[in-house]
Structure formats: structure tokens, C-alpha cells
Design a protein around this motif. Structure first.
Motif, PDB file in Angstrom:
ATOM      1  N   GLY A  65       0.788  -1.222   0.000  1.00  0.00           N
ATOM      2  CA  GLY A  65       0.000   0.000   0.000  1.00  0.00           C
ATOM      3  C   GLY A  65       0.817   1.266   0.000  1.00  0.00           C
ATOM      4  O   GLY A  65       0.284   2.347   0.275  1.00  0.00           O
ATOM      5  N   ARG A  66       2.076   1.189  -0.337  1.00  0.00           N
ATOM      6  CA  ARG A  66       2.932   2.371  -0.369  1.00  0.00           C
ATOM      7  C   ARG A  66       2.810   3.078  -1.711  1.00  0.00           C
ATOM      8  O   ARG A  66       2.717   2.416  -2.754  1.00  0.00           O
ATOM      9  N   ASP A  67       2.814   4.397  -1.672  1.00  0.00           N
ATOM     10  CA  ASP A  67       2.611   5.201  -2.880  1.00  0.00           C
ATOM     11  C   ASP A  67       3.750   4.987  -3.866  1.00  0.00           C
ATOM     12  O   ASP A  67       4.934   5.210  -3.549  1.00  0.00           O
ATOM     13  N   GLU A  68       3.418   4.567  -5.093  1.00  0.00           N
ATOM     14  CA  GLU A  68       4.435   4.232  -6.084  1.00  0.00           C
ATOM     15  C   GLU A  68       5.134   5.466  -6.628  1.00  0.00           C
ATOM     16  O   GLU A  68       6.343   5.428  -6.905  1.00  0.00           O
ATOM     17  N   LEU A  69       4.418   6.574  -6.772  1.00  0.00           N
ATOM     18  CA  LEU A  69       5.048   7.800  -7.252  1.00  0.00           C
ATOM     19  C   LEU A  69       6.105   8.274  -6.262  1.00  0.00           C
ATOM     20  O   LEU A  69       7.221   8.642  -6.663  1.00  0.00           O
ATOM     21  N   ALA A  70       5.760   8.263  -4.975  1.00  0.00           N
ATOM     22  CA  ALA A  70       6.718   8.692  -3.954  1.00  0.00           C
ATOM     23  C   ALA A  70       7.947   7.784  -3.945  1.00  0.00           C
ATOM     24  O   ALA A  70       9.082   8.243  -3.808  1.00  0.00           O
ATOM     25  N   ARG A  71       7.738   6.495  -4.127  1.00  0.00           N
ATOM     26  CA  ARG A  71       8.854   5.560  -4.126  1.00  0.00           C
ATOM     27  C   ARG A  71       9.740   5.742  -5.359  1.00  0.00           C
ATOM     28  O   ARG A  71      10.965   5.621  -5.283  1.00  0.00           O
ATOM     29  N   LEU A  72       9.141   6.027  -6.506  1.00  0.00           N
ATOM     30  CA  LEU A  72       9.929   6.287  -7.707  1.00  0.00           C
ATOM     31  C   LEU A  72      10.784   7.545  -7.547  1.00  0.00           C
ATOM     32  O   LEU A  72      11.967   7.557  -7.894  1.00  0.00           O
ATOM     33  N   VAL A  73      10.167   8.600  -7.035  1.00  0.00           N
ATOM     34  CA  VAL A  73      10.883   9.868  -6.876  1.00  0.00           C
ATOM     35  C   VAL A  73      11.994   9.730  -5.846  1.00  0.00           C
ATOM     36  O   VAL A  73      13.153  10.114  -6.091  1.00  0.00           O
ATOM     37  N   HIS A  74      11.677   9.183  -4.686  1.00  0.00           N
ATOM     38  CA  HIS A  74      12.689   9.020  -3.643  1.00  0.00           C
ATOM     39  C   HIS A  74      13.737   7.990  -4.046  1.00  0.00           C
ATOM     40  O   HIS A  74      14.898   8.090  -3.623  1.00  0.00           O
ATOM     41  N   GLY A  75      13.345   7.001  -4.847  1.00  0.00           N
ATOM     42  CA  GLY A  75      14.285   5.975  -5.270  1.00  0.00           C
ATOM     43  C   GLY A  75      15.318   6.452  -6.265  1.00  0.00           C
ATOM     44  O   GLY A  75      16.343   5.793  -6.471  1.00  0.00           O
ATOM     45  N   SER A  76      15.067   7.590  -6.909  1.00  0.00           N
ATOM     46  CA  SER A  76      16.038   8.114  -7.872  1.00  0.00           C
ATOM     47  C   SER A  76      17.295   8.626  -7.178  1.00  0.00           C
ATOM     48  O   SER A  76      18.400   8.541  -7.736  1.00  0.00           O
ATOM     49  N   ARG A  77      17.149   9.146  -5.963  1.00  0.00           N
ATOM     50  CA  ARG A  77      18.289   9.777  -5.293  1.00  0.00           C
ATOM     51  C   ARG A  77      19.396   8.786  -4.935  1.00  0.00           C
ATOM     52  O   ARG A  77      20.568   9.040  -5.279  1.00  0.00           O
ATOM     53  N   PRO A  78      19.108   7.665  -4.240  1.00  0.00           N
ATOM     54  CA  PRO A  78      20.215   6.748  -3.913  1.00  0.00           C
ATOM     55  C   PRO A  78      20.879   6.148  -5.137  1.00  0.00           C
ATOM     56  O   PRO A  78      22.103   5.969  -5.167  1.00  0.00           O
ATOM     57  N   LEU A  79      20.093   5.853  -6.168  1.00  0.00           N
ATOM     58  CA  LEU A  79      20.669   5.265  -7.377  1.00  0.00           C
ATOM     59  C   LEU A  79      21.616   6.238  -8.053  1.00  0.00           C
ATOM     60  O   LEU A  79      22.760   5.889  -8.396  1.00  0.00           O
ATOM     61  N   LEU A  80      21.159   7.480  -8.268  1.00  0.00           N
ATOM     62  CA  LEU A  80      22.000   8.469  -8.934  1.00  0.00           C
ATOM     63  C   LEU A  80      23.197   8.848  -8.068  1.00  0.00           C
ATOM     64  O   LEU A  80      24.295   9.088  -8.594  1.00  0.00           O
ATOM     65  N   LEU A  81      23.003   8.894  -6.757  1.00  0.00           N
ATOM     66  CA  LEU A  81      24.112   9.243  -5.866  1.00  0.00           C
ATOM     67  C   LEU A  81      25.205   8.181  -5.925  1.00  0.00           C
ATOM     68  O   LEU A  81      26.388   8.509  -6.037  1.00  0.00           O
ATOM     69  N   VAL A  82      24.818   6.918  -5.868  1.00  0.00           N
ATOM     70  CA  VAL A  82      25.802   5.833  -5.964  1.00  0.00           C
ATOM     71  C   VAL A  82      26.500   5.881  -7.319  1.00  0.00           C
ATOM     72  O   VAL A  82      27.723   5.737  -7.402  1.00  0.00           O
ATOM     73  N   ALA A  83      25.731   6.091  -8.390  1.00  0.00           N
ATOM     74  CA  ALA A  83      26.311   6.129  -9.730  1.00  0.00           C
ATOM     75  C   ALA A  83      27.298   7.284  -9.870  1.00  0.00           C
ATOM     76  O   ALA A  83      28.394   7.114 -10.428  1.00  0.00           O
ATOM     77  N   VAL A  84      26.946   8.448  -9.383  1.00  0.00           N
ATOM     78  CA  VAL A  84      27.828   9.628  -9.491  1.00  0.00           C
ATOM     79  C   VAL A  84      29.095   9.438  -8.660  1.00  0.00           C
ATOM     80  O   VAL A  84      30.207   9.715  -9.133  1.00  0.00           O
ATOM     81  N   LEU A  85      28.945   8.957  -7.430  1.00  0.00           N
ATOM     82  CA  LEU A  85      30.117   8.766  -6.575  1.00  0.00           C
ATOM     83  C   LEU A  85      31.037   7.681  -7.127  1.00  0.00           C
ATOM     84  O   LEU A  85      32.264   7.830  -7.115  1.00  0.00           O
ATOM     85  N   ALA A  86      30.451   6.594  -7.614  1.00  0.00           N
ATOM     86  CA  ALA A  86      31.265   5.520  -8.183  1.00  0.00           C
ATOM     87  C   ALA A  86      31.994   5.998  -9.433  1.00  0.00           C
ATOM     88  O   ALA A  86      33.175   5.667  -9.645  1.00  0.00           O
ATOM     89  N   THR A  87      31.301   6.764 -10.273  1.00  0.00           N
ATOM     90  CA  THR A  87      31.934   7.300 -11.485  1.00  0.00           C
ATOM     91  C   THR A  87      33.045   8.282 -11.135  1.00  0.00           C
ATOM     92  O   THR A  87      34.099   8.301 -11.783  1.00  0.00           O
TER      93      THR A  87
END
Length: 278
Positions: A65-87
Motif C-alpha cells: 500500500g505504499r505510494d508508487e510515485l513517492a517511491r519512484l521519486v525518492h528511489g532516484s536519489r540513492p541510485l544516482l548518488l551511488v552512480a555519481v560517486l562511483a563514477t
């Protein structure tokens, strides 16, 4: 680099322009999106698996029952942060190694690049699994593992570019002027290879993002308690036939970001190195 950009602009066709816009969009989503979406991505409700377009939940809800839009938006930050730091880590390591090998050449170049070739032959996923086994899963391990895995590829490019620049007259003039090797590499050669390297870095960002999402899907990266596109695909695959949006949306977001990085990198490479010298 700025001189080249004045003669050939980036985003000169619709595909490259769209790719740059997509990248800007994802960055904005990661930076300001969580402040604009009021729903709590971790809050469970009694309305599981709501479809797209549901009242109060435009992208529906997941099995808890968790809001999918909120999870998509919040989920972008850790993914992009890991990708940027690793790069960033990969770029730092790879550029320094490549500069060193390309500038000194000879035996130094041969020894360093054979070690780089050995690192390239080692499976990246195996390296990350070993790191996870030793240090435990988490964003820090993910950044280090992906960064080390991607560094050899950037080292090869930096070596080729720096070897080309090391033979130029301005480097010889710097040597005759008494400049030391470190100063020449960082102040003379590095600025002249920054353009082609930057283009490759953007394309490397796509690989890092794909690695981060894939490893999170396997449970080797970002913890499942944190909204992340890789985790969301893994959690939603159980309902792919009844509620495909749970899997399709985060997977599509990852794919679009990866593809946009590749096209944007190609466009920047063409603008900064139009003769294909890199």
C-alpha cells in the motif's frame, strides 16, 4: 574545450537534445523531487496494489500500500548518488593511472597497462561480490566496488590521450623550462584531455547506474528498506502479471537514464573531439 564548443554546440539534433533534457530531468527529480512529493514512500496503507490513476495515488500503490510515485521519486536519489560517486571514484583512479603511464611511457607504460589489462579481465560482478562478502552490502561498498571496476577502462583512455599529448611541443617546452612531471601532467596535459575524458565519464555514468540498479536487484547494494529502483523491480516482479507497473516503471526509469547517458556522452564526444582523435 570551450573553443571547440563555440564551433560545435551540443544537442544539435533531436536525439542528443532529448538525451540532455532527460538527464537534467532526472537530476532535478533526485534533487528536488522528494521535497515536492508529499507522500511518504515508506508509509503502508490498507490499499495495496492500486492501479494507475487511482485517487490520491496517480501511479498506484505496491503490495504494502505504499505510494508508487513517492517511491519512484525518492528511489532516484540513492541510485544516482551511488552512480555519481562511483563514477567520480573511477574517474579519479583511472585518470591518474592513465596520466602516469602515458606521460612516462616505455617500461613504466608497459608495466602499468599490463596491470590494467589484468584488472579488465577480472569480472566486475565477482569483485563486488567479494567486497560485499567482506564488508557487507551497502551504498559505500557499492560505490567502492563499482568505482574500482570501472577505473581500468577510463585508465586506458586517459593513457592513450596523455601519450598523444606528451609528444606535443608544449610538453617538451615545459620540460625544457624545468617543470616537473607532476606539474606537467596536472597543469598541462590534464586540461587538454579533459574534453574527451568528460564525454567518456558521462557514458561511464550509465554503466555505474546499471550496475547499481542490478546489484540492488540482487540484494547486494542499497538496503531493501530504502526506496530504490533496483529494489522496486525485485519487489514488484511477483506481481508482474497483475500489476506490471510495479516492475515496468522503475525498470523503464533506469533504462531511460542509461540510454540518455550514452547518447549525451556520444554527443559531447563529437562536440569536443570532432575529428575522432580520442
Amino acid at each position: 574545450m570551450s573553443e571547440l564548443l563555440r564551433h560545435r554546440r551540443i544537442g544539435t539534433n533531436w536525439l542528443s537534445a532529448a538525451s540532455w533534457l532527460v538527464l537534467v530531468f532526472f537530476v532535478l527529480v533526485a534533487l528536488v523531487g522528494p521535497f515536492l512529493v508529499s507522500a511518504d514512500p515508506m508509509r503502508q496503507s490498507n490499499s495495496p496494489l492500486l492501479p494507475l490513476g487511482s485517487g490520491g495515488h496517480p501511479l498506484g500503490t505496491d503490495d504494502l500500500g505504499r505510494d508508487e510515485l513517492a517511491r519512484l521519486v525518492h528511489g532516484s536519489r540513492p541510485l544516482l548518488l551511488v552512480a555519481v560517486l562511483a563514477t567520480t571514484l573511477a574517474t579519479t583512479i583511472g585518470t591518474l593511472i592513465g596520466l602516469f603511464a602515458g606521460y612516462f611511457g616505455g617500461v613504466v607504460d608497459q608495466v602499468v597497462m599490463r596491470l590494467v589489462d589484468l584488472a579488465l579481465a577480472f569480472p566486475s560482478i565477482l569483485l563486488i561480490i567479494l567486497l560485499v562478502a567482506g564488508a557487507g552490502a551497502g551504498p559505500a561498498t557499492l560505490v567502492i566496488g563499482i568505482g574500482i571496476s570501472l577505473a581500468p577502462g577510463l585508465a586506458r583512455l586517459a593513457r592513450a590521450l596523455s601519450a598523444r599529448e606528451a609528444a606535443r611541443d608544449y610538453v617538451l617546452a615545459s620540460k625544457l623550462g624545468g617543470s616537473q612531471g607532476g606539474r606537467i601532467m596536472l597543469r598541462e596535459i590534464l586540461p587538454n584531455i579533459a574534453g574527451p575524458m568528460l564525454a567518456q565519464v558521462i557514458m561511464t555514468l550509465s554503466v555505474a547506474a546499471g550496475f547499481a540498479a542490478g546489484l540492488s536487484y540482487l540484494g547486494l547494494g542499497i538496503p531493501a528498506s530504502t526506496p530504490d529502483w533496483g529494489n522496486m523491480v525485485q519487489a514488484g516482479q511477483e506481481f508482474v502479471l497483475t500489476t506490471p507497473a510495479l516492475t515496468v516503471l522503475p525498470a523503464a526509469a533506469t533504462l531511460v537514464f542509461v540510454v540518455a547517458c550514452n547518447f549525451a556522452g556520444d554527443d559531447l564526444r563529437d562536440a569536443l573531439d570532432p575529428k575522432g582523435l580520442a
